[in-house]
Design an enzyme around this catalytic site. Structure first.
Site, PDB file in Angstrom:
ATOM      1  N   TRP A 185       0.396  -3.120 -29.619  1.00  0.00           N
ATOM      2  CA  TRP A 185       1.747  -3.685 -29.609  1.00  0.00           C
ATOM      3  C   TRP A 185       1.679  -5.034 -30.313  1.00  0.00           C
ATOM      4  CZ3 TRP A 185       3.080  -8.376 -27.087  1.00  0.00           C
ATOM      5  CH2 TRP A 185       4.407  -8.762 -27.343  1.00  0.00           C
ATOM      6  N   GLU A 224       3.251   0.904 -29.635  1.00  0.00           N
ATOM      7  CA  GLU A 224       4.327   0.573 -28.691  1.00  0.00           C
ATOM      8  C   GLU A 224       5.459  -0.185 -29.368  1.00  0.00           C
ATOM      9  OE1 GLU A 224       2.989  -2.009 -25.541  1.00  0.00           O
ATOM     10  OE2 GLU A 224       4.895  -1.913 -24.458  1.00  0.00           O
ATOM     11  N   LYS A 226       9.491  -1.923 -29.315  1.00  0.00           N
ATOM     12  CA  LYS A 226      10.214  -2.841 -28.449  1.00  0.00           C
ATOM     13  C   LYS A 226      11.565  -3.111 -29.053  1.00  0.00           C
ATOM     14  CE  LYS A 226       9.408  -7.247 -26.222  1.00  0.00           C
ATOM     15  NZ  LYS A 226       8.390  -8.154 -25.728  1.00  0.00           N
ATOM     16  N   ASP A 257       7.360   1.804 -23.115  1.00  0.00           N
ATOM     17  CA  ASP A 257       7.437   0.779 -22.080  1.00  0.00           C
ATOM     18  C   ASP A 257       8.855   0.830 -21.520  1.00  0.00           C
ATOM     19  OD1 ASP A 257       8.053  -1.835 -20.883  1.00  0.00           O
ATOM     20  OD2 ASP A 257       6.112  -2.486 -21.651  1.00  0.00           O
ATOM     21  N   HIS A 260      11.520  -1.639 -22.671  1.00  0.00           N
ATOM     22  CA  HIS A 260      11.706  -1.873 -24.105  1.00  0.00           C
ATOM     23  C   HIS A 260      12.871  -1.140 -24.752  1.00  0.00           C
ATOM     24  CE1 HIS A 260       7.408  -3.539 -24.915  1.00  0.00           C
ATOM     25  NE2 HIS A 260       8.015  -4.136 -23.914  1.00  0.00           N
ATOM     26  N   HIS A 284       4.142   2.574 -20.202  1.00  0.00           N
ATOM     27  CA  HIS A 284       4.017   1.257 -19.582  1.00  0.00           C
ATOM     28  C   HIS A 284       5.131   1.186 -18.552  1.00  0.00           C
ATOM     29  CE1 HIS A 284       1.590  -1.333 -22.649  1.00  0.00           C
ATOM     30  NE2 HIS A 284       0.870  -0.396 -22.080  1.00  0.00           N
ATOM     31  N   ASP A 292      13.789  -7.364 -20.591  1.00  0.00           N
ATOM     32  CA  ASP A 292      12.407  -6.902 -20.414  1.00  0.00           C
ATOM     33  C   ASP A 292      11.647  -7.904 -19.556  1.00  0.00           C
ATOM     34  OD1 ASP A 292      10.017  -5.540 -20.778  1.00  0.00           O
ATOM     35  OD2 ASP A 292       9.571  -6.530 -22.685  1.00  0.00           O
ATOM     36  N   ASP A 294       9.796  -7.607 -16.905  1.00  0.00           N
ATOM     37  CA  ASP A 294       8.503  -7.246 -16.325  1.00  0.00           C
ATOM     38  C   ASP A 294       8.399  -7.548 -14.844  1.00  0.00           C
ATOM     39  OD1 ASP A 294       6.870  -5.981 -18.463  1.00  0.00           O
ATOM     40  OD2 ASP A 294       7.371  -7.821 -19.527  1.00  0.00           O
ATOM     41  N   ASP A 324       2.705  -1.986 -16.676  1.00  0.00           N
ATOM     42  CA  ASP A 324       2.826  -3.206 -17.480  1.00  0.00           C
ATOM     43  C   ASP A 324       3.940  -4.081 -16.927  1.00  0.00           C
ATOM     44  OD1 ASP A 324       2.777  -5.187 -19.346  1.00  0.00           O
ATOM     45  OD2 ASP A 324       3.706  -4.013 -20.953  1.00  0.00           O
TER      46      ASP A 324
HETATM   47  C1  RNT Z   1       5.229  -6.608 -24.504  1.00  0.00           C
HETATM   48  C2  RNT Z   1       4.582  -5.285 -24.325  1.00  0.00           C
HETATM   49  C3  RNT Z   1       3.099  -5.294 -24.166  1.00  0.00           C
HETATM   50  C4  RNT Z   1       2.608  -6.406 -23.266  1.00  0.00           C
HETATM   51  C5  RNT Z   1       1.153  -6.334 -22.908  1.00  0.00           C
HETATM   52  C6  RNT Z   1       0.668  -7.606 -22.309  1.00  0.00           C
HETATM   53  O1  RNT Z   1       6.582  -6.576 -24.407  1.00  0.00           O
HETATM   54  O2  RNT Z   1       5.160  -4.620 -23.240  1.00  0.00           O
HETATM   55  O3  RNT Z   1       2.671  -4.056 -23.757  1.00  0.00           O
HETATM   56  O4  RNT Z   1       3.344  -6.474 -22.090  1.00  0.00           O
HETATM   57  O5  RNT Z   1       0.444  -5.931 -23.980  1.00  0.00           O
HETATM   58 ZN    ZN Z   2       4.261  -2.799 -22.621  1.00  0.00          ZN
END
Ligand code: RNT
Ligand code: ZN
Length: 416
Positions: A185, A224, A226, A257, A260, A284, A292, A294, A324
């Site tokens: 990513w 990945e 986003k 993810d 994302h 993820h 996003d 997290d 993630d």
């Molecule tokens: C970032 C991505 C990625 C990170 C990690 C730390 O938006 O989700 O995967 O969160 O690599």
């Molecule tokens: Zn991620």
């Protein structure tokens, strides 16, 4: 809870599910075989051991809860602690910045498998398999563009980094006799309107081709996408369309993810399309709150839908379930445990679904019956199966892990 109570509740649940043609013992076996890939970066807010500088690349942790892991030993100790409260055997996903650099500054284009030697040994000793991630963020050369940077020297730097990461992943995979999944990513994007969308994407495509020119057999690449990053709101080079195109063209794994995508998009719905065109998918699993963000994964509709789709697609072998998220505002070990157990609970419910009956109803055009059974399935005694699964795996049942983590906090993390 008393063992006897758990066993009795399980017996009742087993009979209830048997009525619907579901074998709960078999389901537990499947859950047992399904590993999560735990993300190492929840333990220290994505800091790593390279320079311990600030986190960049459009991602952010918020919160300042005391006790974060400050070095490799603490990080390992915390991860093992968290894993001891999660039933089953799980993998560990490392970012490049978590190498064992022995106090030296090893730049990203210099990293070698030997910097992960102690991790490979530690993982083997603890029965954990490793996954890997290249790291384009939190570095003086990160800027807004890494693999898509028009400056060839910067682009070459990141190409070299990522090639080296693949060599490390290959070594990990070889040693553990199981492919190491390497996620790629990059944060590349633009805060404001760009008039060069095409150019950066061409550069990214070219960099990826250079990176992937070398074929490996013990690692798998995933890419990945986003939708946007903080400070990179207007444009993301590696968008969803970009990576779907690239993944299909080069037969690479796609990482989804859950944070994302646009908030009303269903990530679960993407699986059945992607699995027709790319070899495998990496997840993820996260919890976006308005963006996003997290947040720690929980047992919500999104995670349930995702797990249901994995099972309904018959894709447990082709979908790798990584986590993630990074919450710095609560106990970090607790965060691991909540998110991992929540994901497993969702998976368990998906495995317990009376799918044959539901599909028969659907084939017969019985819409009411299908919806009724879907609704009833939600309140079947899956939690009794979950408790039994925890008991069998010798991990705390129910909320018992709360006091265990409080103890670890009092004795260990609060003293940091
Ligand atoms: C970032 C991505 C990625 C990170 C990690 C730390 O938006 O989700 O995967 O969160 O690599
Ligand atoms: Zn991620």
């Amino acid at each position: 809870m008393k063992e006897e109570q758990i066993i009795n509740a399980y017996k009742l649940a087993k009979a209830r599910y048997a009525d619907l043609g579901i074998d709960t013992d078999k389901v537990m076996d499947t859950l047992q075989r399904t590993s999560l890939s735990l993300h190492c970066w929840q333990a220290d807010d994505v800091t790593g051991f390279e320079s311990r500088g600030t986190l960049t690349g459009g991602i952010q942790t918020t919160g300042n809860y005391p006790g974060k892991a400050r070095n490799i030993d603490e990080l390992r100790q915390d991860i093992l602690k968290a894993a001891s409260y999660i039933p089953g055997k799980h993998r560990l996903s490392l970012h490049e910045i978590y190498g064992d650099f022995g106090g030296q500054f090893i730049d990203r284009d210099q990293v070698e498998p030997r910097h992960f030697e102690s991790w490979m040994q530690w993982a083997a000793e603890n029965g954990m398999k490793l996954d890997f991630n290249s790291t384009s963020f939190s570095h003086p050369k990160s800027g807004d563009l890494s693999l898509a940077n028009p400056d060839k020297s910067i682009r070459d730097f990141w190409v070299e980094h990522t090639k080296r990461c693949r060599a490390i992943a290959e070594e990990m995979g070889k040693r553990q006799q199981d492919p190491c999944i390497m996620n790629l990513w990059v944060h590349d994007g633009s805060k404001d309107i760009t008039v060069n969308r095409m150019k950066y994407r061409e550069l990214l495509k070219d960099s990826l081709d250079r990176i992937f020119a070398q074929e490996y057999t013990h690692m798998k690449d995933c890419v990945e996408s986003k939708v946007f990053g903080i400070g990179l709101e207007s444009y993301t080079v590696g968008s969803n369309d970009f990576y779907i195109g690239y993944g299909v063209l080069r037969q690479k794994l796609i990482t989804l993810d859950t944070g994302h995508f646009h908030p009303t998009e269903s990530v679960a719905d993407k699986l059945s399309s992607l699995l027709l065109f790319v070899p495998e998918v990496m997840l993820h699993v996260s919890r976006p709150v308005r963006w996003d963000s997290d947040h720690v994964t929980i047992m919500n509709d999104e995670t349930l839908d995702l797990c249901h789709e994995i099972v309904r697609c018959g894709a447990l072998e082709r979908v790798h379930i990584g986590l993630d998220y990074f919450d710095a505002s609560i106990n970090r070990i607790g965060a691991y445990v909540i998110g991992s157990r929540a994901t497993q609970k969702c998976l368990l419910q998906a495995l317990l679904e009376p799918l044959d009956t539901l599909r028969r109803y659907e084939a017969e055009g019985k819409g009411f019956q299908r919806l009724a059974l879907l609704e009833e399935a939600k309140s079947l005694p899956w939690n009794a199966v979950w408790d039994m699964f925890c008991l069998k795996n010798d991990v705390p049942v129910g909320h018992e892990f709360i006091s265990e983590i409080e103890k670890y906090e009092a004795e260990v993390t609060s003293k940091r």
